[in-house]
Motif scaffolding. Structure first.
Motif, short mmCIF file in Angstrom:
data_model
loop_
_atom_site.label_atom_id
_atom_site.label_comp_id
_atom_site.label_asym_id
_atom_site.label_seq_id
_atom_site.Cartn_x
_atom_site.Cartn_y
_atom_site.Cartn_z
N ARG A 25 89.13 68.08 114.04
CA ARG A 25 88.08 67.95 115.05
C ARG A 25 87.15 66.79 114.72
O ARG A 25 86.94 66.46 113.56
N LYS A 26 86.54 66.23 115.75
CA LYS A 26 85.56 65.18 115.54
C LYS A 26 84.36 65.78 114.81
O LYS A 26 84.02 66.94 115.00
N GLY A 27 83.71 64.95 114.03
CA GLY A 27 82.59 65.44 113.24
C GLY A 27 83.03 65.72 111.82
O GLY A 27 82.24 65.72 110.90
N SER A 28 84.33 65.96 111.65
CA SER A 28 84.85 66.10 110.30
C SER A 28 85.20 64.70 109.80
O SER A 28 84.96 63.71 110.46
N ASN A 29 85.78 64.61 108.67
CA ASN A 29 86.15 63.32 108.09
C ASN A 29 87.22 62.67 108.98
O ASN A 29 88.38 63.05 108.95
N SER A 30 86.83 61.69 109.79
CA SER A 30 87.71 61.15 110.83
C SER A 30 88.91 60.38 110.28
O SER A 30 89.89 60.19 110.99
N ASP A 31 88.84 59.90 109.05
CA ASP A 31 89.98 59.17 108.51
C ASP A 31 90.95 60.10 107.77
O ASP A 31 91.91 59.65 107.15
N LEU A 32 90.74 61.39 107.88
CA LEU A 32 91.60 62.38 107.26
C LEU A 32 92.75 62.72 108.21
O LEU A 32 92.52 63.06 109.37
N GLN A 33 93.98 62.60 107.74
CA GLN A 33 95.13 62.94 108.58
C GLN A 33 95.29 64.45 108.65
O GLN A 33 95.12 65.14 107.64
N CYS A 34 95.63 64.94 109.82
CA CYS A 34 95.80 66.38 110.02
C CYS A 34 97.19 66.63 110.61
O CYS A 34 97.70 65.83 111.39
N HIS A 35 97.78 67.76 110.21
CA HIS A 35 99.11 68.11 110.68
C HIS A 35 99.15 69.57 111.05
O HIS A 35 98.50 70.40 110.43
N CYS A 36 99.92 69.88 112.08
CA CYS A 36 100.14 71.26 112.50
C CYS A 36 101.65 71.51 112.49
O CYS A 36 102.40 70.85 113.21
N LEU A 37 102.09 72.44 111.65
CA LEU A 37 103.51 72.76 111.53
C LEU A 37 103.78 74.07 112.25
O LEU A 37 103.19 75.10 111.91
N LEU A 38 104.66 74.03 113.24
CA LEU A 38 105.03 75.22 113.99
C LEU A 38 106.42 75.64 113.55
O LEU A 38 107.40 74.96 113.80
#
Length: 79
Positions: A25-38
């Motif tokens: 989400r915005k407001g968090s560390n914006s240069d941090l990559q995030c992944h969602c594994l389904l």
């Protein structure tokens, strides 16, 4: 950040879309990559609606496209 959803084929499109939106989400560390594994144990076949739902999430991040696909897959429902 990594979010892992086991048996993702048991969830609806809107629930998975909301879960996926919780990471990065915005407001968090914006240069941090995030992944969602389904993850799913479903076997692919022509009648597997659950894997079709997961393919929709793989193809798009747009809520309007996800809602339209959900409507096509499940229909309008009953009033």
């Amino acid at each position: 950040n990594i979010l892992i959803v086991e048996d993702a084929d048991r969830f609806g499109l809107s629930a998975l879309h909301q879960l996926r939106g919780r990471i990065g989400r915005k407001g968090s560390n914006s240069d941090l990559q995030c992944h969602c594994l389904l993850l799913s144990n479903s076997v692919p076949n022509s009648e597997s609606e659950s894997l079709t739902r997961l393919e929709v999430l793989q193809k798009t991040m747009r809520g309007d496209e996800i809602a339209e696909a959900d409507f096509i897959l499940r229909g309008p429902g009953d009033m």
